[in-house]
Design a protein around this motif. Structure first.
Motif, mmCIF file in Angstrom:
data_model
loop_
_atom_site.group_PDB
_atom_site.id
_atom_site.type_symbol
_atom_site.label_atom_id
_atom_site.label_comp_id
_atom_site.label_asym_id
_atom_site.label_seq_id
_atom_site.Cartn_x
_atom_site.Cartn_y
_atom_site.Cartn_z
ATOM 1 N N VAL A 193 -1.124 8.155 11.321
ATOM 2 C CA VAL A 193 -2.431 8.400 11.248
ATOM 3 C C VAL A 193 -2.696 9.861 10.917
ATOM 4 N N LYS A 194 -1.777 10.803 11.036
ATOM 5 C CA LYS A 194 -1.790 11.803 10.358
ATOM 6 C C LYS A 194 -1.447 12.014 8.738
ATOM 7 N N GLY A 195 -0.732 11.004 8.436
ATOM 8 C CA GLY A 195 -0.513 10.861 7.090
ATOM 9 C C GLY A 195 -1.713 10.272 6.407
ATOM 10 N N ARG A 196 -2.435 9.246 6.892
ATOM 11 C CA ARG A 196 -3.669 8.874 6.451
ATOM 12 C C ARG A 196 -4.754 9.839 6.403
ATOM 13 N N LEU A 197 -4.787 10.724 7.356
ATOM 14 C CA LEU A 197 -5.866 11.802 7.747
ATOM 15 C C LEU A 197 -5.725 12.597 6.215
#
Length: 140
Positions: free
Chosen positions: A13-17
């Protein structure tokens, strides 16, 4: 006023954010706040979604359109009252009356946001009319 909050975000999720923030030019924290706010608004008002508008920035709309501001602009421009006004707005826009009620519910909670969008659109329409009239005058 903003308050610091700590969240544990899974790596995917952090990567997509971070990728989405890089694409949009926003800071990851600002994007996360916007997405949380929009997600909470959508949870509060099922049938409302958000999208980027080339001329109006980020706007609330009914799923599949139209924008909430468009619905409210039509609704407030009619002389009918009560359920007749809802039905007439729905007929005018070609949508179900329940969708007009969704827009109305969103509007009552976020009036300033929608009023600002309506005013901006009216100003833009007036500017387009003025330019058109100037062009027509030049054509004789």
């Amino acid at each position: 006023m903003a308050h610091p909050t700590s969240l544990r975000v899974p790596d995917p999720v952090k990567g997509r954010l971070e990728r989405n923030a890089a694409r949009s030019g926003e800071k990851p924290a600002a994007l996360a706040v916007r997405l949380i706010d929009e997600g909470l608004r959508m949870a509060d008002h099922p049938g409302v979604v958000f999208h980027d508008s080339s001329t109006h920035g980020r706007v609330a709309s009914l799923t599949g359109g139209p924008d909430v501001a468009e619905v409210i602009r039509v609704l407030t421009g009619l002389e009918s009252r009560g359920e007749d006004r809802v039905a007439e707005t729905a007929a005018w826009l070609g949508i179900h009356p329940a969708r007009v009620r969704v827009a109305l519910a969103y509007y009552t909670e976020h009036r300033d946001e929608i009023d600002t969008q309506i005013q901006r659109r009216e100003h833009e329409a007036e500017e387009l009319r003025r330019r058109h009239e100037e062009q027509q005058a030049l054509l004789g």
